[in-house]
Structures are given as C-alpha cells and as structure tokens.
Design a protein around this motif. Structure first.
Motif, PDB file in Angstrom:
ATOM      1  N   GLY A  61      -3.415  13.242  -6.468  1.00  0.00           N
ATOM      2  CA  GLY A  61      -2.430  13.675  -5.542  1.00  0.00           C
ATOM      3  C   GLY A  61      -1.198  13.126  -5.824  1.00  0.00           C
ATOM      4  O   GLY A  61      -0.954  12.579  -7.076  1.00  0.00           O
ATOM      5  N   ILE A  62      -0.021  13.275  -4.857  1.00  0.00           N
ATOM      6  CA  ILE A  62       1.242  12.946  -5.300  1.00  0.00           C
ATOM      7  C   ILE A  62       1.508  11.389  -4.342  1.00  0.00           C
ATOM      8  O   ILE A  62       1.067  11.374  -3.341  1.00  0.00           O
ATOM      9  CB  ILE A  62       2.129  14.054  -4.488  1.00  0.00           C
ATOM     10  CG1 ILE A  62       1.579  15.474  -5.036  1.00  0.00           C
ATOM     11  CG2 ILE A  62       3.692  13.735  -4.759  1.00  0.00           C
ATOM     12  CD1 ILE A  62       2.561  15.788  -6.184  1.00  0.00           C
ATOM     13  N   VAL A  63       2.157  10.569  -5.115  1.00  0.00           N
ATOM     14  CA  VAL A  63       2.533   9.573  -4.362  1.00  0.00           C
ATOM     15  C   VAL A  63       4.019   9.184  -4.865  1.00  0.00           C
ATOM     16  O   VAL A  63       4.719   9.650  -5.620  1.00  0.00           O
ATOM     17  CB  VAL A  63       1.711   8.390  -5.055  1.00  0.00           C
ATOM     18  CG1 VAL A  63       0.352   8.433  -4.720  1.00  0.00           C
ATOM     19  CG2 VAL A  63       1.957   8.233  -6.487  1.00  0.00           C
ATOM     20  N   ILE A  78      15.077  12.424  -5.170  1.00  0.00           N
ATOM     21  CA  ILE A  78      13.919  11.490  -5.303  1.00  0.00           C
ATOM     22  C   ILE A  78      12.995  11.686  -6.350  1.00  0.00           C
ATOM     23  O   ILE A  78      12.530  13.071  -6.570  1.00  0.00           O
ATOM     24  CB  ILE A  78      13.184  11.314  -3.969  1.00  0.00           C
ATOM     25  CG1 ILE A  78      14.069  11.099  -2.780  1.00  0.00           C
ATOM     26  CG2 ILE A  78      12.034  10.536  -3.955  1.00  0.00           C
ATOM     27  CD1 ILE A  78      13.603  11.187  -1.359  1.00  0.00           C
ATOM     28  N   ILE A  79      12.342  10.806  -7.227  1.00  0.00           N
ATOM     29  CA  ILE A  79      11.360  11.207  -8.041  1.00  0.00           C
ATOM     30  C   ILE A  79      10.140  10.672  -7.530  1.00  0.00           C
ATOM     31  O   ILE A  79       9.871   9.418  -7.092  1.00  0.00           O
ATOM     32  CB  ILE A  79      11.535  10.035  -9.346  1.00  0.00           C
ATOM     33  CG1 ILE A  79      12.829  10.877  -9.961  1.00  0.00           C
ATOM     34  CG2 ILE A  79      10.538  10.459 -10.503  1.00  0.00           C
ATOM     35  CD1 ILE A  79      13.189  10.162 -11.219  1.00  0.00           C
ATOM     36  N   ARG A  80       9.137  11.763  -7.430  1.00  0.00           N
ATOM     37  CA  ARG A  80       7.720  11.427  -6.869  1.00  0.00           C
ATOM     38  C   ARG A  80       6.675  11.441  -8.172  1.00  0.00           C
ATOM     39  O   ARG A  80       7.088  12.031  -9.089  1.00  0.00           O
ATOM     40  CB  ARG A  80       7.295  12.336  -5.977  1.00  0.00           C
ATOM     41  CG  ARG A  80       8.548  12.546  -4.856  1.00  0.00           C
ATOM     42  CD  ARG A  80       7.892  12.451  -3.683  1.00  0.00           C
ATOM     43  NE  ARG A  80       8.996  11.992  -2.546  1.00  0.00           N
ATOM     44  CZ  ARG A  80       9.240  12.803  -1.348  1.00  0.00           C
ATOM     45  NH1 ARG A  80       8.517  14.004  -1.090  1.00  0.00           N
ATOM     46  NH2 ARG A  80      10.139  12.612  -0.555  1.00  0.00           N
ATOM     47  N   PHE A  81       5.538  10.845  -7.934  1.00  0.00           N
ATOM     48  CA  PHE A  81       4.764  11.118  -9.163  1.00  0.00           C
ATOM     49  C   PHE A  81       3.362  11.860  -8.705  1.00  0.00           C
ATOM     50  O   PHE A  81       2.577  11.492  -7.978  1.00  0.00           O
ATOM     51  CB  PHE A  81       4.007   9.476  -9.410  1.00  0.00           C
ATOM     52  CG  PHE A  81       5.294   8.722  -9.804  1.00  0.00           C
ATOM     53  CD1 PHE A  81       5.749   8.798 -11.108  1.00  0.00           C
ATOM     54  CD2 PHE A  81       5.971   7.876  -9.139  1.00  0.00           C
ATOM     55  CE1 PHE A  81       6.802   7.912 -11.488  1.00  0.00           C
ATOM     56  CE2 PHE A  81       6.853   7.130  -9.148  1.00  0.00           C
ATOM     57  CZ  PHE A  81       7.477   7.121 -10.451  1.00  0.00           C
ATOM     58  N   GLN A 109       0.770  -1.087  -0.187  1.00  0.00           N
ATOM     59  CA  GLN A 109      -0.092   0.005   0.126  1.00  0.00           C
ATOM     60  C   GLN A 109       0.762   1.194  -0.115  1.00  0.00           C
ATOM     61  O   GLN A 109       2.146   1.340   0.636  1.00  0.00           O
ATOM     62  CB  GLN A 109      -0.837  -0.025   1.256  1.00  0.00           C
ATOM     63  CG  GLN A 109      -1.753   1.317   1.272  1.00  0.00           C
ATOM     64  CD  GLN A 109      -2.533   1.295   2.617  1.00  0.00           C
ATOM     65  OE1 GLN A 109      -3.152   0.318   2.971  1.00  0.00           O
ATOM     66  NE2 GLN A 109      -2.567   2.580   3.184  1.00  0.00           N
ATOM     67  N   ILE A 110       0.365   2.262  -0.844  1.00  0.00           N
ATOM     68  CA  ILE A 110       1.274   3.523  -0.704  1.00  0.00           C
ATOM     69  C   ILE A 110      -0.016   4.754  -0.539  1.00  0.00           C
ATOM     70  O   ILE A 110      -1.263   4.350  -0.809  1.00  0.00           O
ATOM     71  CB  ILE A 110       2.058   3.792  -1.892  1.00  0.00           C
ATOM     72  CG1 ILE A 110       1.256   3.777  -3.220  1.00  0.00           C
ATOM     73  CG2 ILE A 110       3.208   2.866  -2.085  1.00  0.00           C
ATOM     74  CD1 ILE A 110       1.820   4.330  -4.489  1.00  0.00           C
ATOM     75  N   ASN A 111       0.517   5.598   0.315  1.00  0.00           N
ATOM     76  CA  ASN A 111      -0.468   6.866   0.647  1.00  0.00           C
ATOM     77  C   ASN A 111      -0.412   8.039  -0.676  1.00  0.00           C
ATOM     78  O   ASN A 111       0.635   8.091  -1.074  1.00  0.00           O
ATOM     79  CB  ASN A 111      -0.241   7.427   2.104  1.00  0.00           C
ATOM     80  CG  ASN A 111      -0.170   6.313   3.173  1.00  0.00           C
ATOM     81  OD1 ASN A 111      -1.211   5.507   2.994  1.00  0.00           O
ATOM     82  ND2 ASN A 111       0.458   6.289   3.919  1.00  0.00           N
ATOM     83  N   GLY A 112      -1.298   8.613  -0.793  1.00  0.00           N
ATOM     84  CA  GLY A 112      -1.583   9.673  -1.285  1.00  0.00           C
ATOM     85  C   GLY A 112      -1.437  10.962  -0.634  1.00  0.00           C
ATOM     86  O   GLY A 112      -1.838  11.052   0.498  1.00  0.00           O
ATOM     87  N   TYR A 113      -0.458  12.022  -1.022  1.00  0.00           N
ATOM     88  CA  TYR A 113      -0.381  13.100  -0.213  1.00  0.00           C
ATOM     89  C   TYR A 113      -0.498  14.519  -1.249  1.00  0.00           C
ATOM     90  O   TYR A 113      -0.754  14.535  -2.510  1.00  0.00           O
ATOM     91  CB  TYR A 113       1.045  13.585   0.072  1.00  0.00           C
ATOM     92  CG  TYR A 113       1.475  12.369   0.923  1.00  0.00           C
ATOM     93  CD1 TYR A 113       1.574  12.705   2.351  1.00  0.00           C
ATOM     94  CD2 TYR A 113       2.105  11.116   0.572  1.00  0.00           C
ATOM     95  CE1 TYR A 113       1.871  11.627   3.004  1.00  0.00           C
ATOM     96  CE2 TYR A 113       2.493  10.133   1.248  1.00  0.00           C
ATOM     97  CZ  TYR A 113       2.416  10.524   2.600  1.00  0.00           C
ATOM     98  OH  TYR A 113       2.579   9.422   3.590  1.00  0.00           O
TER      99      TYR A 113
END
Length: 62
Positions: free
Chosen positions: A60-62, A52-55, A19-23
């Motif tokens: 939102g951002i993951v 770091i590369i974020r999406f 699982q990953i969270n959205g920000y």
C-alpha cells in the motif's frame, strides 16, 4: 532547508516513527489494516502528491 535527495530514489526505507498506517490510495482516504512499526524496513517507490512525498509499497501507500 533543502529536502534530502534520498526521498526521491527507489529503494529501502526504515520507519523511525512509533507506527505508520498503510493506505489504498495516495490521498490517504482508504485505510488498510497494514501497519508499519518502528524499525520496519520496506522497499518503496516515492510518489509526489502536491508538496508531499509518499511511498508506494507492495502493501500500500505510506
């Protein structure tokens, strides 16, 4: 070891972690209720934050 180039292109990505969270922000300080579970696919645009590369997604951002 060089980073794969597919992290730099806009497109479809799949979650491989449990699982990953959205920000809301790129610094990961404001959490959202959005969760992405293993197997979820989403369209995103990569953004560099330091080393770091974020999406950036529509949710939102993951």
């Amino acid at each position: 070891m060089a980073k794969p180039t597919y992290y730099k292109t806009k497109g479809l990505y799949e979650v491989i972690a449990p699982q990953i969270n959205g920000y809301r922000d790129i610094g990961f300080k404001q959490n959202r209720t959005v969760r992405f579970v293993k197997g979820t696919r989403f369209y995103a645009e990569p953004e560099k934050y330091g080393k770091i590369i974020r999406f950036k997604t529509s949710r939102g951002i993951v």
